[in-house]
Write a protein that holds these residues in place. Sequence first.
Motif: not given
Length: 193
Positions: A119-138, A157-164
């Motif tokens: 459960f923790i691992r899944v959330n680490n991966h999900i948070t990493s996905a959001w962190g990557t998306g936010f970083t990409f957009i910024g 960039a917004h679309v890719v970084g948020l939809v992914g």
Amino acid sequence: MGYLRGFIPWIVAGVVSSFDWRWGAMGGLVSGLLLLVQDRRRGVDLDALILEISTITYFVVVGAVAVAQPHSALAKHTDAVSFGWLAATAWGTLAIRRPFTLGIARRQTPREYWDMPEFIRVNNHITSAWGTGFTFIGVSLAVCGAVNAPAWVGIAAHVVGLVGPAIFTKVYPARAQARLQAQAPAPATALPQ
């Protein structure tokens, strides 16, 4: 849907900022505070509100600058700075081993799963996905501003970084659960007599 609710203040700020960045910051702050109060009244724990608390902090800081220095250079860069802030929130929560998605996931998952490493691992991966998306957009928005790119590039960039990350958040937990179930030993069956 809980993940998307946390973006309401950012959307409000983005829309209102097209008129005046000071009012955009205030709109983001007010909507963020309203959501936080609403969630706390419903009994939502603070660990499920990390994104909301970070959002409010951002709008307090940007709002203070906007009011004190309305002609600040920050006004032209709030789009890139806001996604930098969100990226820092995501990566920071991973660094302290409290991914911001963990509290949100706990609101939707039975308590007996909360302490499972998977459960923790899944959330680490999900948070990493959001962190990557936010970083990409910024980063994309900062580059777009530096080279004076057409508006559609920033929109893309917004679309890719948020939809992914949104798709990943929807799909990945089910795949991880299926993989975990496939690895579990088969239940013993009764031998014929």
